[in-house]
Motif scaffolding. Structure first.
Motif, PDB file in Angstrom:
ATOM      1  N   ASP A   1       6.756   8.579  -1.862  1.00  0.00           N
ATOM      2  CA  ASP A   1       7.189   7.341  -1.426  1.00  0.00           C
ATOM      3  C   ASP A   1       8.097   6.572  -2.345  1.00  0.00           C
ATOM      4  N   LEU A   2       8.696   5.437  -1.913  1.00  0.00           N
ATOM      5  CA  LEU A   2       9.429   4.623  -2.836  1.00  0.00           C
ATOM      6  C   LEU A   2       9.735   3.163  -2.320  1.00  0.00           C
ATOM      7  N   PHE A   3       9.687   2.216  -3.176  1.00  0.00           N
ATOM      8  CA  PHE A   3       9.595   0.886  -2.760  1.00  0.00           C
ATOM      9  C   PHE A   3      11.111   0.243  -2.790  1.00  0.00           C
ATOM     10  N   ALA A   4      12.116   1.177  -3.533  1.00  0.00           N
ATOM     11  CA  ALA A   4      13.586   0.653  -3.786  1.00  0.00           C
ATOM     12  C   ALA A   4      14.406   1.703  -3.520  1.00  0.00           C
ATOM     13  N   ASP A   5      15.636   1.699  -3.430  1.00  0.00           N
ATOM     14  CA  ASP A   5      16.563   2.444  -3.356  1.00  0.00           C
ATOM     15  C   ASP A   5      17.267   2.782  -4.668  1.00  0.00           C
ATOM     16  N   PRO A   6      17.174   3.777  -5.113  1.00  0.00           N
ATOM     17  CA  PRO A   6      18.048   4.247  -6.316  1.00  0.00           C
ATOM     18  C   PRO A   6      19.248   4.112  -6.349  1.00  0.00           C
ATOM     19  N   PRO A   7      20.027   4.117  -7.178  1.00  0.00           N
ATOM     20  CA  PRO A   7      21.558   4.533  -7.145  1.00  0.00           C
ATOM     21  C   PRO A   7      21.904   5.476  -6.921  1.00  0.00           C
TER      22      PRO A   7
ATOM     23  N   PRO B   1       0.778  -1.223  -0.119  1.00  0.00           N
ATOM     24  CA  PRO B   1      -0.033   0.006   0.064  1.00  0.00           C
ATOM     25  C   PRO B   1       0.969   1.186   0.115  1.00  0.00           C
ATOM     26  N   MET B   2       0.074   2.357  -0.307  1.00  0.00           N
ATOM     27  CA  MET B   2       1.087   3.498  -0.713  1.00  0.00           C
ATOM     28  C   MET B   2       0.356   4.671   0.291  1.00  0.00           C
ATOM     29  N   ILE B   3       1.148   5.380   0.887  1.00  0.00           N
ATOM     30  CA  ILE B   3       0.554   6.154   2.154  1.00  0.00           C
ATOM     31  C   ILE B   3      -0.434   7.219   1.757  1.00  0.00           C
ATOM     32  N   LYS B   4      -0.334   7.679   0.827  1.00  0.00           N
ATOM     33  CA  LYS B   4      -1.015   8.729   0.235  1.00  0.00           C
ATOM     34  C   LYS B   4      -2.578   8.428   0.260  1.00  0.00           C
ATOM     35  N   SER B   5      -3.159   7.123   0.272  1.00  0.00           N
ATOM     36  CA  SER B   5      -4.264   6.600   0.430  1.00  0.00           C
ATOM     37  C   SER B   5      -4.984   6.767   1.794  1.00  0.00           C
TER      38      SER B   5
ATOM     39  N   THR C   1      17.604   7.758   0.407  1.00  0.00           N
ATOM     40  CA  THR C   1      16.132   7.544  -0.310  1.00  0.00           C
ATOM     41  C   THR C   1      15.080   8.363   0.329  1.00  0.00           C
ATOM     42  N   ALA C   2      15.134   8.138   1.693  1.00  0.00           N
ATOM     43  CA  ALA C   2      13.985   8.825   2.409  1.00  0.00           C
ATOM     44  C   ALA C   2      14.109  10.496   2.095  1.00  0.00           C
ATOM     45  N   ARG C   3      15.482  10.913   2.098  1.00  0.00           N
ATOM     46  CA  ARG C   3      15.636  12.210   1.945  1.00  0.00           C
ATOM     47  C   ARG C   3      15.112  12.757   0.342  1.00  0.00           C
ATOM     48  N   MET C   4      15.534  11.736  -0.502  1.00  0.00           N
ATOM     49  CA  MET C   4      14.960  11.860  -1.798  1.00  0.00           C
ATOM     50  C   MET C   4      13.338  12.260  -1.712  1.00  0.00           C
ATOM     51  N   CYS C   5      12.733  11.242  -0.978  1.00  0.00           N
ATOM     52  CA  CYS C   5      11.301  11.385  -0.909  1.00  0.00           C
ATOM     53  C   CYS C   5      10.925  12.730  -0.204  1.00  0.00           C
ATOM     54  N   ALA C   6      11.480  13.283   0.747  1.00  0.00           N
ATOM     55  CA  ALA C   6      11.312  14.654   1.353  1.00  0.00           C
ATOM     56  C   ALA C   6      11.393  15.738   0.363  1.00  0.00           C
ATOM     57  N   HIS C   7      12.704  15.609  -0.532  1.00  0.00           N
ATOM     58  CA  HIS C   7      12.630  16.543  -1.619  1.00  0.00           C
ATOM     59  C   HIS C   7      11.566  16.695  -2.434  1.00  0.00           C
ATOM     60  N   ASP C   8      11.228  15.299  -2.899  1.00  0.00           N
ATOM     61  CA  ASP C   8      10.106  15.389  -3.908  1.00  0.00           C
ATOM     62  C   ASP C   8       8.914  15.788  -3.204  1.00  0.00           C
ATOM     63  N   ALA C   9       8.662  15.428  -1.945  1.00  0.00           N
ATOM     64  CA  ALA C   9       7.311  15.983  -1.279  1.00  0.00           C
ATOM     65  C   ALA C   9       7.351  17.472  -1.458  1.00  0.00           C
ATOM     66  N   LEU C  10       8.329  18.322  -0.863  1.00  0.00           N
ATOM     67  CA  LEU C  10       8.686  19.551  -1.175  1.00  0.00           C
ATOM     68  C   LEU C  10       8.342  20.070  -2.507  1.00  0.00           C
ATOM     69  N   ARG C  11       8.907  19.442  -3.408  1.00  0.00           N
ATOM     70  CA  ARG C  11       8.345  20.157  -4.956  1.00  0.00           C
ATOM     71  C   ARG C  11       6.773  19.920  -5.198  1.00  0.00           C
ATOM     72  N   LYS C  12       6.294  18.868  -4.765  1.00  0.00           N
ATOM     73  CA  LYS C  12       4.914  18.634  -4.929  1.00  0.00           C
ATOM     74  C   LYS C  12       3.938  19.729  -4.002  1.00  0.00           C
TER      75      LYS C  12
END
Length: 244
Positions: free
Chosen positions: A30-36, A16-20, A61-72
């Motif tokens: 959110d992400l289900f795998a770590d990008p390189p 499941p994805m948290i936005k729901s 990866t968690a900070r990558m999600c944080a940066h993406d959330a800030l963009r949104k």
């Protein structure tokens, strides 16, 4: 898993994805795998120090999600270093929360004028290590978990309880800057509505001009993941309306 909870939930490749389970006043990534080699700001890179490869991947990866959330949210991404207790330090005017567990990373943010605090947590849908439940729960909570397990055996309810208390602490700390013990919270889980309530056994913070005596949140469970989330709205301006 509880089919009631999952019937309306969005799912990713691993669950499941948290936005729901979030209101409209916040955004998530959110992400289900770590990008390189996800990029980090210098402040974040210094904070992670000499962590091992696994710890670095979780953090980055968690900070990558944080940066993406800030963009949104319509903001330019900036550094989100950890504070003294590991809490994320968001840019001015932003509140949020970050979580990561094996196979899942997520961040949720909102603007401080609309949201007072956010707490999220993700866990594997598996039992707690022996002895942990007794250390983090009260007798009445354990009895409620036994009843839930008899009705819905595919959800590890001890892990739901743990996750809910983690989300409570992540909501509590930005408002108080104080520690909160597991036994300072009594959690009640609604299996049909996908909601939970956490009653505080200590004086709570003041929000919207009133002292909080409890936090309420939502939860969902998939075959692999359990996710909980709390979003506390900020005081509404006179004449304004809020959603969520």
């Amino acid at each position: 898993m509880t089919t009631v909870r999952m019937s309306g939930a969005a799912a990713g490749p691993a669950g499941p994805m948290i936005k729901s389970i979030l209101p409209d006043c916040v955004v998530a990534a959110d992400l289900f795998a770590d990008p390189p080699d996800p990029p980090l700001f210098p402040e974040e890179d210094r904070a992670i120090g000499d962590a091992d490869a696994e710890g670095r991947a979780e953090f980055a990866t968690a900070r990558m999600c944080a940066h993406d959330a800030l963009r949104k949210l319509g903001m330019r991404p900036g550094p989100v270093p950890p504070g003294l207790r590991g809490e994320p330090q968001w840019p001015a005017g932003v509140v949020g929360s970050i979580t990561h567990c094996t196979g899942y990373r997520a961040a949720v943010v909102g603007v401080a004028s609309k949201v007072a605090t956010i707490g999220i947590d993700a866990e594997r849908n598996e039992p707690l290590v022996d002895g942990v439940l007794d250390a983090v729960s009260l007798p009445e909570e354990r009895e409620a978990l036994r009843r839930l397990a008899a009705r819905h055996p595919r959800v590890h309810w001890d892990r739901v309880l743990w996750s809910a208390k983690e989300s409570v602490y992540k909501s509590w700390f930005p408002l108080t800057k104080r520690w909160l013990d597991f036994e300072d919270i009594i959690v009640s889980v609604d299996p049909g509505r996908g909601e939970f309530s956490a009653r505080l056994r200590v004086p709570g913070p003041r929000v919207n001009g009133q002292q909080l005596s409890r936090f309420t949140g939502r939860w969902l469970a998939g075959p692999e993941l359990i996710i909980t989330a709390i979003v506390v709205p900020a005081p509404a301006r006179r004449g304004a309306t809020t959603r969520g």
